[in-house]
Design a protein around this motif. Structure first.
Motif, short mmCIF file in Angstrom:
data_model
loop_
_atom_site.label_atom_id
_atom_site.label_comp_id
_atom_site.label_asym_id
_atom_site.label_seq_id
_atom_site.Cartn_x
_atom_site.Cartn_y
_atom_site.Cartn_z
N ALA A 248 0.80 -1.22 0.00
CA ALA A 248 0.00 0.00 0.00
C ALA A 248 0.83 1.27 0.00
O ALA A 248 0.32 2.34 -0.27
CB ALA A 248 -0.93 0.00 1.21
N THR A 249 2.12 1.17 0.31
CA THR A 249 2.95 2.37 0.34
C THR A 249 3.59 2.67 -1.00
O THR A 249 4.26 3.69 -1.15
CB THR A 249 4.05 2.21 1.40
N ALA A 250 3.45 1.77 -1.99
CA ALA A 250 4.05 2.01 -3.30
C ALA A 250 3.38 3.20 -3.97
O ALA A 250 2.20 3.49 -3.74
CB ALA A 250 3.93 0.78 -4.17
N ALA A 251 4.14 3.91 -4.79
CA ALA A 251 3.63 5.14 -5.40
C ALA A 251 2.75 4.83 -6.60
O ALA A 251 3.06 3.96 -7.42
CB ALA A 251 4.80 6.02 -5.82
N VAL A 252 1.64 5.54 -6.71
CA VAL A 252 0.74 5.47 -7.86
C VAL A 252 0.86 6.78 -8.61
O VAL A 252 0.66 7.86 -8.04
CB VAL A 252 -0.73 5.25 -7.41
N GLU A 253 1.19 6.72 -9.89
CA GLU A 253 1.38 7.93 -10.68
C GLU A 253 0.08 8.69 -10.84
O GLU A 253 -1.02 8.13 -10.84
CB GLU A 253 1.94 7.56 -12.06
N ARG A 254 0.21 10.02 -11.04
CA ARG A 254 -0.98 10.86 -11.17
C ARG A 254 -1.83 10.48 -12.38
O ARG A 254 -3.06 10.61 -12.35
CB ARG A 254 -0.58 12.33 -11.25
N ALA A 255 -1.19 10.00 -13.45
CA ALA A 255 -1.96 9.58 -14.62
C ALA A 255 -2.87 8.41 -14.29
O ALA A 255 -4.01 8.33 -14.78
CB ALA A 255 -1.01 9.21 -15.76
N ASP A 256 -2.39 7.48 -13.45
CA ASP A 256 -3.21 6.35 -13.05
C ASP A 256 -4.38 6.79 -12.17
O ASP A 256 -5.49 6.29 -12.29
CB ASP A 256 -2.36 5.33 -12.30
N VAL A 257 -4.11 7.75 -11.28
CA VAL A 257 -5.19 8.27 -10.43
C VAL A 257 -6.24 8.96 -11.29
O VAL A 257 -7.45 8.76 -11.11
CB VAL A 257 -4.61 9.25 -9.39
N ALA A 258 -5.80 9.77 -12.26
CA ALA A 258 -6.72 10.48 -13.14
C ALA A 258 -7.56 9.51 -13.96
O ALA A 258 -8.78 9.70 -14.12
CB ALA A 258 -5.93 11.41 -14.06
N HIS A 259 -6.92 8.47 -14.47
CA HIS A 259 -7.65 7.50 -15.30
C HIS A 259 -8.64 6.72 -14.45
O HIS A 259 -9.78 6.46 -14.88
CB HIS A 259 -6.66 6.57 -15.99
N ALA A 260 -8.23 6.33 -13.25
CA ALA A 260 -9.12 5.58 -12.37
C ALA A 260 -10.37 6.38 -12.03
O ALA A 260 -11.49 5.85 -12.00
CB ALA A 260 -8.38 5.17 -11.10
#
Length: 344
Positions: free
Chosen positions: A37-49
């Protein structure tokens, strides 16, 4: 499982996630989901989700969009989410920022940048297109429109004030903090990304009470678009599938008896072609001045299809078109409304 799918599953739950993830094409080049859960999620993935989650929500309330998705799954084709649209008002709105800032304060940290502005003169609105800085052809765009009440009558402006003044702000301190960290670091831990998408999902809705029937009538008489905002707010107005041949898709939708627009809108360049289902009719309980409740059938959200050709210099033409947009806005105009720019 991709990072996008991981977020969608945790926000929607397994049943709803299974359906939407079986429907959409998430594109290519996505990194694998982080193992902790501490791994980084890129902003593009957050936006797409976020976009996938809003598309799932739209299918829940727009039957023609859900039926279209069933057809695409049966054909073995994934829906390519091209863009979503929301409407705003350039006017004081209680605890909310006025106009497009209500939405752009969310889009900027997600990695979006405005790349074009379109005067929607007949509607007395302006459209603003936002593309993602990291993956503009894969992460869906946003088309954010802004209505200008100062171009309408004083009575109309008074009604807009009454409708918007009680608006509340859905972004709490934790959500603002996550947006700020995403803007600074361009990534978030997975748990924070999930919490952010879940919170932002709730921000795309009506943030003010339903109008009185009198104010709704007054607004509708001058602007079908403002009347829509009065009952629906910043709900996702439509989501869009990017297809190879929009005319062929429109013909198939017509054969299936779906409420598809009569014509295809073609941009001045000829490279962008759009059409859409007519808005789903929804029932809203409006208040009278005496405090009674009156149910009204009004237009809700809808579903769109678009074709985009490559630019001469290469790359997909991600532009919009003012005339096209004006034509698509007609999908939420009541059947007895006048033409844009005329009394509704």
């Amino acid at each position: 499982m991709t990072e996008v799918a991981s977020i969608v599953r945790r926000v929607l739950g397994d049943a709803a996630a299974d359906e939407v993830l079986a429907t959409v094409d998430l594109g290519h080049g996505w990194c694998q989901a982080p193992s902790v859960a501490t791994a980084a999620v890129e902003r593009a993935d957050v936006a797409h989700a976020l976009h996938v989650v809003l598309y799932a929500d739209l299918m829940e309330v727009v039957p023609s969009a859900a039926a279209y998705a069933v057809d695409q799954r049966a054909a073995g084709r994934g829906v390519v989410l091209d863009h979503a649209a929301v409407r705003t008002v350039a006017w004081p709105a209680g605890a909310l920022p006025p106009g497009i800032e209500q939405v752009t304060r969310i889009l900027r940290p997600l990695g979006y940048e405005r790349h074009a502005t379109y005067p929607l003169t007949r509607l007395r609105m302006t459209g603003h297109a936002y593309a993602h800085l990291d993956r503009p052809e894969v992460v869906p765009q946003w088309f954010v429109s802004e209505l200008h009440p100062d171009t309408f009558s004083p009575a109309f402006q008074d009604a807009v004030t009454r409708v918007l003044a009680p608006s509340t702000d859905p972004l709490d301190t934790a959500t603002r903090d996550r947006l700020a960290r995403l803007a600074a670091d361009r990534s978030l831990p997975l748990d924070d990304a999930v919490a952010l998408v879940d919170a932002l999902r709730r921000s795309f809705g009506r943030q003010h009470p339903l109008p009185t029937d009198r104010d709704h009538d007054l607004l509708r008489a001058e602007s079908a678009e403002m009347a829509w905002i009065a009952t629906e707010g910043t709900t996702c107005n439509h989501c869009t599938d990017r297809v190879d041949d929009v005319a062929a898709v429109a013909d198939r939708e017509r054969e299936r008896g779906r409420p598809i627009k009569d014509t295809v809108e073609v941009s001045a360049s000829g490279r962008v072609r759009q059409t859409a289902h007519r808005a789903t009719t929804v029932v809203r309980a409006l208040r009278t001045l005496e405090g009674d409740v009156v149910e009204r059938e009004v237009p809700g959200s809808f579903f769109e299809v678009i074709s985009r050709d490559p630019l001469p210099e290469g790359g997909l033409d991600l532009a919009f078109d003012a005339a096209n947009a004006t034509g698509i806005f007609a999908m939420t105009r009541p059947a007895d409304a006048g033409e844009p720019g005329e009394p509704a």
